[in-house]
Scaffold this motif. Structure first.
Motif, PDB file in Angstrom:
ATOM      1  N   TYR A  33       0.844  -1.189   0.000  1.00 53.12           N
ATOM      2  CA  TYR A  33       0.000   0.000   0.000  1.00 53.12           C
ATOM      3  C   TYR A  33       0.881   1.241   0.000  1.00 53.12           C
ATOM      4  O   TYR A  33       1.939   1.270   0.630  1.00 53.12           O
ATOM      5  N   ASP A  34       0.406   2.282  -0.659  1.00 52.56           N
ATOM      6  CA  ASP A  34       1.167   3.524  -0.701  1.00 52.56           C
ATOM      7  C   ASP A  34       1.313   4.150   0.681  1.00 52.56           C
ATOM      8  O   ASP A  34       2.281   4.853   0.959  1.00 52.56           O
ATOM      9  N   ASP A  35       0.342   3.928   1.557  1.00 50.39           N
ATOM     10  CA  ASP A  35       0.390   4.538   2.893  1.00 50.39           C
ATOM     11  C   ASP A  35       0.945   3.594   3.949  1.00 50.39           C
ATOM     12  O   ASP A  35       0.789   3.828   5.154  1.00 50.39           O
ATOM     13  N   ASN A  36       1.601   2.494   3.517  1.00 55.75           N
ATOM     14  CA  ASN A  36       2.230   1.534   4.422  1.00 55.75           C
ATOM     15  C   ASN A  36       1.237   0.718   5.241  1.00 55.75           C
ATOM     16  O   ASN A  36       1.614   0.112   6.239  1.00 55.75           O
ATOM     17  N   THR A  37      -0.013   0.690   4.840  1.00 50.41           N
ATOM     18  CA  THR A  37      -0.965  -0.191   5.505  1.00 50.41           C
ATOM     19  C   THR A  37      -0.528  -1.641   5.319  1.00 50.41           C
ATOM     20  O   THR A  37      -0.143  -2.040   4.219  1.00 50.41           O
ATOM     21  N   PRO A  38      -0.559  -2.466   6.386  1.00 48.51           N
ATOM     22  CA  PRO A  38      -0.151  -3.866   6.235  1.00 48.51           C
ATOM     23  C   PRO A  38      -1.043  -4.615   5.249  1.00 48.51           C
ATOM     24  O   PRO A  38      -2.263  -4.393   5.192  1.00 48.51           O
ATOM     25  N   LEU A  39      -0.436  -5.489   4.483  1.00 47.71           N
ATOM     26  CA  LEU A  39      -1.184  -6.351   3.583  1.00 47.71           C
ATOM     27  C   LEU A  39      -1.878  -7.440   4.392  1.00 47.71           C
ATOM     28  O   LEU A  39      -1.391  -7.864   5.439  1.00 47.71           O
ATOM     29  N   THR A  40      -3.009  -7.898   3.904  1.00 46.34           N
ATOM     30  CA  THR A  40      -3.771  -8.935   4.589  1.00 46.34           C
ATOM     31  C   THR A  40      -3.595 -10.257   3.853  1.00 46.34           C
ATOM     32  O   THR A  40      -4.013 -10.402   2.704  1.00 46.34           O
ATOM     33  N   GLY A  41      -2.947 -11.213   4.513  1.00 42.92           N
ATOM     34  CA  GLY A  41      -2.788 -12.537   3.925  1.00 42.92           C
ATOM     35  C   GLY A  41      -1.864 -12.588   2.738  1.00 42.92           C
ATOM     36  O   GLY A  41      -1.974 -13.501   1.907  1.00 42.92           O
ATOM     37  N   VAL A  42      -0.964 -11.624   2.605  1.00 39.98           N
ATOM     38  CA  VAL A  42      -0.053 -11.587   1.459  1.00 39.98           C
ATOM     39  C   VAL A  42       1.378 -11.654   1.948  1.00 39.98           C
ATOM     40  O   VAL A  42       1.797 -10.893   2.833  1.00 39.98           O
ATOM     41  N   THR A  43       2.149 -12.582   1.390  1.00 37.29           N
ATOM     42  CA  THR A  43       3.587 -12.652   1.609  1.00 37.29           C
ATOM     43  C   THR A  43       4.274 -12.671   0.249  1.00 37.29           C
ATOM     44  O   THR A  43       3.614 -12.784  -0.795  1.00 37.29           O
ATOM     45  N   GLY A  44       5.590 -12.564   0.270  1.00 39.63           N
ATOM     46  CA  GLY A  44       6.325 -12.566  -0.988  1.00 39.63           C
ATOM     47  C   GLY A  44       6.136 -13.829  -1.796  1.00 39.63           C
ATOM     48  O   GLY A  44       6.190 -13.810  -3.034  1.00 39.63           O
ATOM     49  N   GLY A  45       5.902 -14.946  -1.091  1.00 42.81           N
ATOM     50  CA  GLY A  45       5.681 -16.210  -1.788  1.00 42.81           C
ATOM     51  C   GLY A  45       4.272 -16.375  -2.294  1.00 42.81           C
ATOM     52  O   GLY A  45       3.965 -17.401  -2.925  1.00 42.81           O
ATOM     53  N   GLY A  46       3.393 -15.404  -2.029  1.00 38.49           N
ATOM     54  CA  GLY A  46       2.018 -15.481  -2.467  1.00 38.49           C
ATOM     55  C   GLY A  46       1.777 -14.705  -3.751  1.00 38.49           C
ATOM     56  O   GLY A  46       2.272 -15.056  -4.832  1.00 38.49           O
ATOM     57  N   LEU A  47       1.027 -13.591  -3.663  1.00 38.65           N
ATOM     58  CA  LEU A  47       0.644 -12.844  -4.862  1.00 38.65           C
ATOM     59  C   LEU A  47       1.846 -12.319  -5.653  1.00 38.65           C
ATOM     60  O   LEU A  47       1.831 -12.381  -6.893  1.00 38.65           O
TER      61      LEU A  47
END
Length: 745
Positions: free
Chosen positions: A654-668
């Motif tokens: 996210y542009d505002d540094n909001t944490p991603l939900t359920g996303v890691t580098g090995g995912g999306l």
């Protein structure tokens, strides 16, 4: 008796005709008896009119007012014709003065204050334009007759019959403006083509950058519609009519009109939208170009093709009504509306073109006064692959309404950037480019540089390190205890498994063993120019970097251990010149690690994709290597990897540094990478990675440069590991701080 001497003479009428001297030929006629003259009736006398004080001819109140009105009218006429004569004389003098200041036609055809940049892809085809584009001079003789007729039909149907101004047109415009609730001079102007040309010339006042006025302010001043400005415009227009022929005025107009998308003149616009010269446009294309004159930005076909086509249909109707098109030609133009060229329709490489403009020399890119041709590294097939992959994932794998963003960079092993997408909206210009402008923590995507330093110092991929609860004291900060993403520990593991499963504790131990400064130096030489963390969290990607930097650093691993400088510009030439002013600004640089070390590292990174945290990135039929990365609280997710042919980097967040939900580098991110590279390698023959399997000799690699560490057999390594725990507080899974950074997936 009556006295005869006193008798009065008889009354005799005067002779009505002069006497005629008798001649022999007339003597007989003279002796004839004359006919009595016919009496003329007396004229009738008019009865005198009775005069009255209340009515009558010249007297009384009515007569007075008649005489007064007549006197006033005579006075007005006397003043008006004298004033009109003075005005006409002044206008004539003004026209004469302006006439003397007008240059020759050739000096007025290109009035741009700055130059243009035309960008070519790796195959030499145009894909982007920047600046004020000028395609070259066209005249009424060289331009397509359809385009000339469309301009006249749209803008000034009486162009060839008036003397620069059209009172009828002005009156009509005022009437329309008032009927639409605007001021008389607001909206429709009723300007002739000559007046519009005068406005384009800014009434002969050229732009002066040193005058304290920006180009936008200058153009706004030129477009002002005050009454005084209109009067000056009319004088200038009449002077142009005296100085130039109608065709010369139309030629100036066609070359200076702004037609959207940075195009100045109809030749540039035709090249920009249709990929052809203005001399070759069809009636439908001519109508679309002429339709831009009323509102270039609104009707630009690159903004809305449908809106532009609808406007062109109106122009076709005007051309038909005025006899420029036959009914059959008009029908054909309506049935087959103009379409954009492939380059214009794709609007390819918006982010890429912006990057080239920002990274090239300013005086030949952002602020050029010349017309510049730049050949680039862009591969439009790969660009399309990146854009399609981004769209596919966000349409099918991301929930509706999500504001998450992503960026993609694809490059060759020498740093030549082949594609760049700086955000979800791919076809944009001047937008925030997350591939080069967003500096984000790299997480575990940084770990390959830790192991690159180790491989270069002679470590083997099969050497082992103990993964266990581990703490160390940081001067000024206290105790720091890195943890694995899973909060589990796996004991003695190989360096390959530590990288494959993105274990944090082994990465920190290896970094401390080889030395943070060595790791920092290796990363810096590979092209990561951002400030790198000074503490032990360096190994876990606590430092910030851009996607372009990270992808370029991975390209250095693929090419055998030499640094690369990512580049997009391969050749810069001024329009009309044969020799380029500059060539490639980037490419392969100095060696950073040994080739054998790079080959061992590639072997380790291949395990990440084939067996580890990056399995979703695997490509059918191709060997692939890479690394996942997830930062603290999942604010950033990365996957960067390569085949033997191309390197690709993916960032998501996210542009505002909001944490991603359920996303890691090995995912999306890994899935986006997969979708990109499947499309990139479509139709290519698989080529193996340049990797080398390690010799089957392993050592335990544990400890750190802070006072421990060992190279030797597993038993000695275990002893030293115990000593390290005693000295630096390892063991027990103790509390302490959470890692400053470092996901592992």
């Amino acid at each position: 008796m009556t006295n005869k001497s006193t008798r009065k003479p008889p009354l005799v009428a005067d002779r009505r005709y002069p006497s005629v001297k008798r001649t022999s030929s007339t003597s007989k006629a003279a002796t004839a008896k004359p006919k009595p003259a016919k009496a003329k009736p007396a004229p009738r006398k008019r009865a005198p009119r009775k005069r009255s004080g209340k009515s009558g001819g010249g007297g009384g109140i009515v007569g007075f007012f008649r005489r007064l009105i007549g006197w006033i009218l005579r006075l007005i006429w006397s003043v008006t014709w004298r004033f009109g004569a003075v005005v006409c004389l002044c206008v004539a003098m003004a026209v004469g003065y302006v006439y003397t200041t007008l240059p020759e036609v050739g000096a007025l055809l290109d009035g741009r204050a700055r130059g243009s940049v035309t960008m070519l892809d790796r195959n030499g085809d145009v894909f982007a334009w920047r600046g004020d584009q000028f395609g070259g001079v066209i005249t009424t003789e060289t331009v397509s007759p359809h385009l000339r007729n469309a301009i006249v039909a749209t803008e000034d149907r009486r162009f060839y019959r008036h003397f620069g101004i059209s009172p009828r047109g002005v009156a009509s415009a005022v009437r329309i403006n008032l009927s639409e609730g605007r001021g008389p001079l607001s909206g429709h102007g009723g300007s002739t083509i000559t007046q519009q040309t005068a406005k384009l010339l800014c009434l002969g006042e050229p732009f002066d950058p040193g005058a304290g006025m920006t180009e936008a302010e200058y153009e706004a001043e030129c477009r002002r519609g005050t009454l005084w400005r209109k009067a000056k415009e009319a004088v200038f227009a009449m002077a142009m009519e005296v100085k130039y022929t109608k065709d010369e005025i139309l030629t100036i107009y066609m070359n200076r009109a702004f037609l959207g998308a940075g195009a100045r003149g109809f030749e540039a616009a035709s090249q920009r939208y249709f990929g052809k010269s203005a001399s070759d446009v069809s009636p439908a294309e001519a109508a679309m170009l002429a339709g831009l004159l009323v509102a270039p930005t609104r009707y630009a076909p690159t903004n809305s093709l449908t809106r532009s086509q609808n406007r062109a249909t109106v122009i076709v109707g005007l051309m038909e009504d005025q006899g420029y098109l036959s009914p059959a030609q008009a029908k054909d133009a309506r049935d087959n509306p103009a379409e954009l060229s492939q380059a214009a329709a794709e609007r390819a490489g918006g982010y890429f073109a912006d990057w080239v403009m920002s990274s090239g020399p300013e005086f030949f890119t952002r602020n050029t006064t010349e017309d510049v041709i730049i050949k680039t590294t862009l591969d439009r097939k790969l660009q399309a692959a990146a854009e399609e992959a981004m769209q596919f994932i966000f349409e099918n794998k991301v929930r509706d309404g999500s504001k998450a963003q992503a960026a993609i960079v694809v490059m060759s092993a020498d740093g030549a950037v082949r594609a760049m997408v700086g955000g979800r909206e791919a076809k944009v210009v001047g937008a925030f480019n997350r591939a080069i402008q967003a500096k984000r923590q790299t997480g575990s995507a940084f770990k390959p540089f830790v192991y690159a330093a180790a491989m270069d110092l002679g470590y083997s991929p099969l050497d082992t390190v103990v993964d266990e609860p581990f703490c160390m004291t940081i001067p000024g900060s206290g105790q720091w205890c890195p943890k694995n993403y899973t909060n589990e520990y796996y004991g003695q593991v190989t360096l390959t498994r530590a990288l494959k499963d993105s274990l944090n504790v082994p990465a920190v131990k290896v970094s401390e063993r080889v030395g943070r400064e060595v790791v920092r130096e290796v990363a810096s030489q590979f092209g990561i120019e951002s400030d790198l963390a000074a503490g032990p969290a360096l190994a876990l990607g606590a430092s910030e970097s851009t996607l372009l930097e990270m992808t370029g650093a991975y390209a250095g691993i693929l090419n055998g251990g030499s640094s690369v400088t990512p580049y997009g510009l391969t050749e810069l030439t001024l329009l009309g010149d044969r020799e380029p002013l500059m060539g490639i600004d980037g490419g392969i640089g100095e060696r950073v690690i040994q080739e054998k070390a790079a080959q061992h590292l590639i072997w380790m990174m291949e395990k990440v994709v084939s067996e580890g945290s990056g399995r979703r990135a695997a490509l059918p039929g191709w060997e692939a290597a890479g690394k996942t990365g997830t930062t603290q609280a999942a604010r950033d997710a990365w996957f960067i990897g390569f085949t033997s042919q191309y390197v690709a980097g993916i960032w998501m967040g996210y542009d505002d540094n909001t944490p991603l939900t359920g996303v890691t580098g090995g995912g999306l991110p890994a899935e986006i990478w997969h979708e990109v590279m499947v499309r990139v390698h479509d139709g290519m023959t698989p080529v193996p990675l340049p990797m080398r399997a390690p010799e089957q000799v392993a050592q335990q690699r544990d400890g750190g440069s802070y006072g421990g560490g060992a190279q030797g057999n597993n038993g000695l390594g275990a002893v030293i590991d115990n000593v390290l725990r005693d000295l630096f507080g390892g063991g027990g899974g103790g509390g302490g701080n959470t890692p400053a950074a470092g996901g592992n997936r």
